[in-house]
Design a protein around this motif. Structure first.
Motif, PDB file in Angstrom:
ATOM      1  N   GLY A   1     -10.686  -3.551   6.655  1.00  0.00           N
ATOM      2  CA  GLY A   1     -11.478  -4.407   5.808  1.00  0.00           C
ATOM      3  C   GLY A   1     -10.890  -4.820   4.481  1.00  0.00           C
ATOM      4  N   SER A   2      -9.544  -4.428   4.251  1.00  0.00           N
ATOM      5  CA  SER A   2      -9.062  -4.753   2.913  1.00  0.00           C
ATOM      6  C   SER A   2      -8.149  -5.865   2.952  1.00  0.00           C
ATOM      7  CB  SER A   2      -8.256  -3.559   2.272  1.00  0.00           C
ATOM      8  OG  SER A   2      -7.354  -3.864   1.288  1.00  0.00           O
ATOM      9  N   GLU A   3      -8.278  -6.824   1.885  1.00  0.00           N
ATOM     10  CA  GLU A   3      -7.578  -8.107   1.800  1.00  0.00           C
ATOM     11  C   GLU A   3      -6.080  -7.502   1.531  1.00  0.00           C
ATOM     12  OE1 GLU A   3      -7.180 -12.447  -0.275  1.00  0.00           O
ATOM     13  OE2 GLU A   3      -8.838 -10.916  -0.811  1.00  0.00           O
ATOM     14  N   ASN A   4      -5.803  -6.787   0.619  1.00  0.00           N
ATOM     15  CA  ASN A   4      -4.486  -6.068   0.211  1.00  0.00           C
ATOM     16  C   ASN A   4      -3.633  -5.450   1.327  1.00  0.00           C
ATOM     17  OD1 ASN A   4      -4.636  -6.825  -2.527  1.00  0.00           O
ATOM     18  ND2 ASN A   4      -5.668  -4.958  -3.083  1.00  0.00           N
ATOM     19  N   ALA A   5      -4.416  -4.695   1.921  1.00  0.00           N
ATOM     20  CA  ALA A   5      -3.984  -4.050   3.283  1.00  0.00           C
ATOM     21  C   ALA A   5      -3.431  -5.309   4.410  1.00  0.00           C
ATOM     22  CB  ALA A   5      -4.879  -3.050   3.643  1.00  0.00           C
TER      23      ALA A   5
ATOM     24  N   SER B   1       6.407   9.882   1.931  1.00  0.00           N
ATOM     25  CA  SER B   1       6.926   9.593   0.699  1.00  0.00           C
ATOM     26  C   SER B   1       6.248   9.127  -0.521  1.00  0.00           C
ATOM     27  CB  SER B   1       8.107   8.408   1.085  1.00  0.00           C
ATOM     28  OG  SER B   1       8.608   7.754  -0.324  1.00  0.00           O
ATOM     29  N   ALA B   2       6.343   9.283  -1.681  1.00  0.00           N
ATOM     30  CA  ALA B   2       5.699   9.105  -2.710  1.00  0.00           C
ATOM     31  C   ALA B   2       5.317   7.605  -3.050  1.00  0.00           C
ATOM     32  CB  ALA B   2       6.197   9.840  -4.293  1.00  0.00           C
ATOM     33  N   GLU B   3       6.718   6.846  -2.558  1.00  0.00           N
ATOM     34  CA  GLU B   3       6.588   5.510  -2.710  1.00  0.00           C
ATOM     35  C   GLU B   3       5.963   4.691  -1.682  1.00  0.00           C
ATOM     36  OE1 GLU B   3       9.663   7.489  -3.142  1.00  0.00           O
ATOM     37  OE2 GLU B   3       9.079   7.259  -5.084  1.00  0.00           O
ATOM     38  N   ASN B   4       5.355   5.468  -0.824  1.00  0.00           N
ATOM     39  CA  ASN B   4       4.664   4.870   0.288  1.00  0.00           C
ATOM     40  C   ASN B   4       3.248   4.327  -0.325  1.00  0.00           C
ATOM     41  OD1 ASN B   4       2.701   4.394   2.682  1.00  0.00           O
ATOM     42  ND2 ASN B   4       3.847   5.638   3.848  1.00  0.00           N
ATOM     43  N   ILE B   5       3.097   2.697   0.000  1.00  0.00           N
ATOM     44  CA  ILE B   5       2.092   2.195  -0.797  1.00  0.00           C
ATOM     45  C   ILE B   5       0.615   2.727  -0.300  1.00  0.00           C
ATOM     46  CG2 ILE B   5       1.969   0.399   0.890  1.00  0.00           C
ATOM     47  CD1 ILE B   5       1.526   0.185  -2.980  1.00  0.00           C
ATOM     48  N   ALA B   6       0.508   3.114   0.970  1.00  0.00           N
ATOM     49  CA  ALA B   6      -0.810   3.802   1.440  1.00  0.00           C
ATOM     50  C   ALA B   6      -1.025   4.708   0.465  1.00  0.00           C
ATOM     51  CB  ALA B   6      -0.636   3.684   2.947  1.00  0.00           C
ATOM     52  N   VAL B   7      -0.050   5.814   0.326  1.00  0.00           N
ATOM     53  CA  VAL B   7      -0.397   6.930  -0.411  1.00  0.00           C
ATOM     54  C   VAL B   7      -0.895   6.429  -1.708  1.00  0.00           C
ATOM     55  CG1 VAL B   7       0.657   9.127  -1.530  1.00  0.00           C
ATOM     56  CG2 VAL B   7       1.253   8.347   0.801  1.00  0.00           C
TER      57      VAL B   7
ATOM     58  N   LEU C   1      -0.442  -6.850   3.294  1.00  0.00           N
ATOM     59  CA  LEU C   1       0.598  -6.115   3.252  1.00  0.00           C
ATOM     60  C   LEU C   1       1.090  -6.065   4.817  1.00  0.00           C
ATOM     61  CD1 LEU C   1       2.837  -3.572   2.326  1.00  0.00           C
ATOM     62  CD2 LEU C   1       0.760  -2.049   3.298  1.00  0.00           C
ATOM     63  N   ILE C   2       0.561  -6.003   5.810  1.00  0.00           N
ATOM     64  CA  ILE C   2       0.676  -6.186   7.267  1.00  0.00           C
ATOM     65  C   ILE C   2       1.401  -7.455   7.538  1.00  0.00           C
ATOM     66  CG2 ILE C   2       0.074  -6.059   9.414  1.00  0.00           C
ATOM     67  CD1 ILE C   2      -2.516  -4.358   8.351  1.00  0.00           C
TER      68      ILE C   2
END
Length: 469
Positions: free
Chosen positions: A244-248, A216-222, A251-252
């Motif tokens: 290694g990403s603080e944002n990732a 999906s285009a709304e998928n933040i990972a994309v 999100l989790i």
């Protein structure tokens, strides 16, 4: 979780003490197939417990941890190398300590996205309710009491989420609202039967093969992968959140909190899928940024600390919502693979408070397995636990029933010839001092078996059911 068997994903076990490369053997796990190496001598204990993580240099420039303070940690005591029954700590007849508020043996079964494709994909609410109710009836009738239900297999959701798109497992297309909430239906049907239900989450994987199913285009990972922030990484045709990403990581953590605040589940479980590759180019850019900021850890150690931070934060989040909720991880049964290939320091988690309530290693080996005999493997995992409150749930492999275990050496015919392996495995596991229960991988292997193994599965289940009375 990686693509589940029969797809192969070779991961070479590193044994630095060996002077020559040992023989290798594949082994199915929740996440896929990894490779075990045959010890050079029969005296080599399996799995070898990891060195204390505290011996590594401190993380001088850590990614900042939000939330409550990180607990002070102690090194994991070194194992003396002796084989033990694991029952010395608790005198016979005394009640074992329990994690959270579970006061009975956890008797669990995993329901994966593979089963969900049969039970859920393309169904309306009424159809899914009938299907999942029937599944839970089977689970209850066997004498089980817990379901580990996969609700986020691919950076998506089998529930209504503000952070993740609807999974293609629900409707066939990612991002498409089915008009009902499958997780809520599962919770209602579980409660009707007195079953516990934990939400099983794959933290990092979005797609092992991105082109396999449209995103999906709304998928933040994309969006992250497209804008080049490094919070999500495209690698070898797959798409993954960057550990290694603080944002990732946030999100989790937010996704875990959302599940616990919106749904009456009993806990959260992560599976055995963490870093998708041993190749260092996967996250080289992030590692170079860490080093430029003054970090001194090797890339291997830095990767493990990235996962440590996530596990601590998720644990803190779970307890901040409700102290009685549980958080656990189901790693591979081979802890060298966990440490060197998945970059997770399980020994550290089990030697310190503040990481997990339970560990559920996938001990998918028979008693006669030459590489990893069931008994010594269970004992080794039990000894690894140094925190009294942490429980050991033993992951078992009914998917092997009635089949030749090609890589078990002299024990290759054990799953073909024996009819009560699961019952005997549960009986032995109950002797361990930190034992809290068992889990069966997976539902279809028990209740939807292939015709050629159906009779063997029935015999195993009869024996198991008798042991659960």
């Amino acid at each position: 979780m990686r693509k589940i068997f029969p797809f192969l994903a070779a991961a070479l076990l590193l044994l630095p003490a060996c002077s020559a490369k040992p023989e290798e053997a594949p082994h199915d796990t929740i996440s896929g197939t990894i490779w075990l190496q045959t010890p050079e001598t029969s005296s080599t204990e399996y799995p070898e417990e990891n060195p204390p993580a505290s011996e590594e240099p401190p993380l001088d420039a850590p990614i900042e941890v939000s939330g409550s303070e990180i607990p002070e940690e102690i090194p994991a005591p070194e194992d003396e190398g002796t084989v033990s029954s694991g029952t010395e700590d608790v005198p016979k007849g005394e009640e074992l300590p329990v994690s959270g508020k579970i006061s009975e043996e956890v008797r669990a079964v995993w329901i994966s996205y593979l089963e969900m494709q049969e039970l859920l994909t393309g169904r309306n609410e009424a159809e899914f309710r009938v299907n999942i109710a029937e599944a839970f009836d089977h689970i209850e009738a066997l004498g089980l009491n817990t379901v580990f239900a996969q609700v986020r297999p691919f950076g998506d959701a089998l529930y209504s989420s503000d952070y993740f798109p609807w999974s293609y497992i629900v409707t066939g297309s990612e991002g498409q609202d089915p008009g009902f909430d499958p997780l809520q239906v599962m919770i209602e049907e579980a409660r009707n039967r007195g079953l516990r239900i934990d939400a099983w989450v794959n933290p990092y994987r979005v797609r092992a093969v991105e082109a396999e199913k449209p995103l999906s285009a709304e998928n933040i990972a994309v969006q992250w992968a497209d804008n080049g922030t490094g919070d999500a990484i495209r690698y070898n045709g797959g798409l993954y959140l960057n550990p290694g990403s603080e944002n990732a990581r946030q999100l989790i953590v937010n996704g875990v909190r959302e599940i616990l605040e919106k749904y009456e589940v009993d806990g959260i479980q992560f599976d055995d899928y963490f870093y998708p590759t041993q190749a260092m180019d996967f996250d080289q850019q992030s590692y170079e940024s860490y080093r430029a900021a003054g970090g001194e850890l090797s890339q291997d150690a830095w990767r493990r600390e990235n996962v440590n931070i996530l596990i601590r934060e998720v644990y803190q989040t779970v307890k901040s919502v409700n102290e009685d909720l549980l958080f656990g991880v189901s790693p591979q049964g081979n802890n060298d693979n966990n440490y060197h290939n998945q970059f997770i320091d399980v020994a550290k988690w089990l030697a310190n408070e503040g990481y997990v309530d339970y560990i559920c290693p996938q001990i998918y080996f028979g008693f006669q397995n030459e590489i990893a005999p069931f008994k010594s493997t269970v004992e080794s995992w039990n000894r690894m636990i140094k925190v009294d409150s942490i429980r050991l749930y033993v992951g078992l492999a009914p998917y092997k029933i009635g089949r030749s275990d090609e890589w078990a050496g002299a024990g290759r015919e054990e799953w073909l010839e024996e009819t009560d392996l699961l019952a005997r495995m549960v009986a032995f596991s109950r002797e361990q001092s930190h034992y809290g229960g068992f889990a069966l991988y997976r539902y279809a292997s028990l209740f939807m078996p292939d015709s050629e193994v159906a009779a063997a599965v029935e015999q195993e289940l009869e024996a198991l059911k008798e042991s659960l009375k």
